[in-house]
Scaffold this motif. Structure first.
Motif, short mmCIF file in Angstrom:
data_model
loop_
_atom_site.label_atom_id
_atom_site.label_comp_id
_atom_site.label_asym_id
_atom_site.label_seq_id
_atom_site.Cartn_x
_atom_site.Cartn_y
_atom_site.Cartn_z
N LEU A 26 -5.76 5.73 13.31
CA LEU A 26 -6.64 6.37 12.49
C LEU A 26 -6.86 5.29 11.11
O LEU A 26 -7.76 5.42 10.26
CB LEU A 26 -6.14 7.79 11.85
N GLY A 27 -6.19 4.28 11.12
CA GLY A 27 -6.34 3.24 9.90
C GLY A 27 -6.02 3.56 8.88
O GLY A 27 -6.28 3.16 7.68
N ILE A 28 -4.77 4.72 8.66
CA ILE A 28 -4.23 5.25 7.46
C ILE A 28 -2.93 4.45 7.32
O ILE A 28 -1.99 4.22 8.05
CB ILE A 28 -3.75 6.56 7.71
N GLU A 29 -2.94 3.80 6.08
CA GLU A 29 -1.97 2.84 5.70
C GLU A 29 -1.08 3.62 4.93
O GLU A 29 -1.28 4.38 3.96
CB GLU A 29 -2.42 1.72 4.74
N LEU A 30 0.33 3.64 5.07
CA LEU A 30 1.48 4.48 4.57
C LEU A 30 2.65 3.56 4.23
O LEU A 30 3.77 3.68 4.58
CB LEU A 30 1.78 5.69 5.81
N PRO A 31 2.48 2.87 3.36
CA PRO A 31 3.55 1.87 2.80
C PRO A 31 4.55 2.93 1.93
O PRO A 31 4.39 3.82 1.24
CB PRO A 31 2.87 1.16 1.95
N ALA A 32 5.79 2.32 2.01
CA ALA A 32 6.58 2.82 1.02
C ALA A 32 6.36 1.59 -0.29
O ALA A 32 5.71 0.74 -0.23
CB ALA A 32 8.28 2.57 1.34
N VAL A 33 6.94 2.13 -1.49
CA VAL A 33 6.80 1.43 -2.53
C VAL A 33 7.69 1.02 -3.55
O VAL A 33 8.63 1.78 -3.49
CB VAL A 33 5.65 2.43 -3.34
N ILE A 34 7.55 -0.17 -3.90
CA ILE A 34 8.50 -0.84 -5.01
C ILE A 34 8.22 -0.64 -6.13
O ILE A 34 7.02 -0.70 -6.46
CB ILE A 34 8.59 -2.20 -4.50
N VAL A 35 9.10 0.03 -7.22
CA VAL A 35 8.53 0.65 -8.37
C VAL A 35 9.48 0.37 -9.44
O VAL A 35 10.67 0.02 -9.24
CB VAL A 35 8.39 1.99 -8.40
N ALA A 36 9.02 0.51 -10.83
CA ALA A 36 9.84 0.42 -11.90
C ALA A 36 9.39 1.51 -12.80
O ALA A 36 8.21 1.92 -12.84
CB ALA A 36 9.68 -0.85 -12.71
N THR A 37 10.23 1.91 -13.67
CA THR A 37 9.90 3.04 -14.74
C THR A 37 9.25 2.19 -15.83
O THR A 37 9.47 0.96 -16.17
CB THR A 37 11.27 3.67 -15.32
#
Length: 377
Positions: free
Chosen positions: A243-254
């Motif tokens: 379906l062309g749906i991108e579902l990344p996990a994400v690298i984050v910071a507060t």
């Protein structure tokens, strides 16, 4: 993997369960301060690519017990943090629980899922550093081999069956999750709506168990449960990738970490990305690392499951990351659009308000650290 000191995750947010939560716990991987004096809290970590700093910086790291944690756990296990940080690692069962801990300053950098990052941006001004181990190839919809839908033809995009084939089916699906997003995308692709099917809402793990027991016609699964679906000879009838749906996990910071110790945040990101490259270079070793980590955290997986996961949830190379975070010819940043698309899905499901979406859309939640690391390499 190093043993972790367990903590209790008391608050579970069912709408955004990220994985098979029944066995998930929390943990801390503590590195004592072996310098002459404890770190004062000032930001003395060396920028990426420099020698080790004169004084280590205290850093609180957080992950979930899934593939996106693996570069961070690998870095800890192999001493990649030791010259830079006096660190702890806490393992949270899901994004909402992880977000709750921001208010107390329990963590500063880490990884999370899409639901967690959207709520983190809206409620805590969380910052995005990069993407990792996407769920795009592991969020799928399945039927049993004796289902009429299993023998239907796939269209040009790979979605199996017609609107009439799907109409009236009972679907096991965890509402408000990426599985639900893929189901809604499938229905829209077919010209249907939720009112044309019957959705039974349960956690993804319970959806799998119920479908295995013979309940419902269709099941929506993610991550290692997709590997188990293959073992059961179930037939995939739709998926995020088709379906062309991108579902990344994400690298984050507060937000506090970015303001108070920006160089430490960048140094940590550089190490995380380096560990990702190492894991990407040897799938067999990465699978073994993932198996050790997940089983130590109470996740029920097999070595075969982990071998599939590290292939289907790849550690993204830096050049691919750079492309996703670079503005296109229209000035849009693909990574930003992916996150706003998921926020729009959450808005449609009543998980956030219009004012929440607007606040996210108007904020500068993506940082340039990953792009600057890419330029320096």
């Amino acid at each position: 993997m190093k043993k972790t000191k367990k903590i209790l995750a008391l608050l579970l947010c069912a709408a955004f369960l990220l994985g098979a939560l029944a066995g998930c716990g929390g943990g801390a991987n503590n590195k004592p301060d072996d310098s002459a004096a404890a770190n004062s809290g000032k930001d003395d970590a060396a920028p990426a690519g420099t020698d080790k700093p004169a004084e280590k910086v205290d850093l609180k790291i957080s992950h979930h017990p899934y593939a996106h944690a693996l570069p961070g756990m690998y870095a800890a296990e192999n001493g990649m943090y030791d010259d830079y940080f006096n660190y702890t690692i806490d393992i949270y069962s899901n994004g909402p629980v992880q977000n709750e801990a921001i208010a107390s300053g329990a963590w500063e950098v880490g990884t999370t899922g899409l639901g967690g990052v959207v709520l983190g941006i809206i409620n805590y001004d969380m910052k995005v550093l990069g993407f990792t181990t996407p769920d795009t190839k592991t969020t799928d919809i399945w039927v049993r081999p004796d289902s009429p839908l299993a023998s239907a033809a796939a269209d040009a995009d790979g979605v199996v069956g017609t609107a009439e084939d799907w109409r009236g089916l009972t679907v096991l699906c965890n509402r408000g999750t990426i599985c639900h997003m893929v189901l809604l995308g499938t229905l829209e692709h077919l010209g249907l709506t939720e009112s044309d099917i019957n959705i039974v809402d349960a956690s993804v793990a319970n959806c799998y168990t119920a479908f295995l027991a013979g309940e419902a016609d269709v099941v929506c699964l993610w991550d290692a449960l997709g590997a188990k679906a293959v073992e059961n000879n179930w037939v995939k009838v739709s998926c995020a990738e088709a379906l062309g749906i991108e579902l990344p996990a994400v690298i984050v910071a507060t937000d506090a970490a970015v303001k108070e110790k920006p160089e430490a945040v960048r140094q940590w990101l550089d190490i995380y990305l380096e560990a990702s490259d190492i894991l990407a270079s040897d799938a067999a070793a990465a699978a073994a690392e993932l198996y050790d980590f997940q089983t130590s955290e109470g996740i029920s997986v097999t070595e075969e499951d982990c071998a599939v996961i590290v292939v289907d949830r790849p550690f993204l190379p830096l050049e691919q990351q750079a492309a996703m975070f670079t503005p296109d010819e229209n000035g849009s940043v693909p990574a930003r659009e992916i996150l706003l698309k998921y926020a729009d899905f959450m808005l449609s499901q009543g998980n956030i308000e219009q004012a929440d979406y607007d606040r996210m859309a108007e904020s500068d939640f993506i940082l340039d650290d990953m792009m600057e690391i890419a330029a320096a390499r």
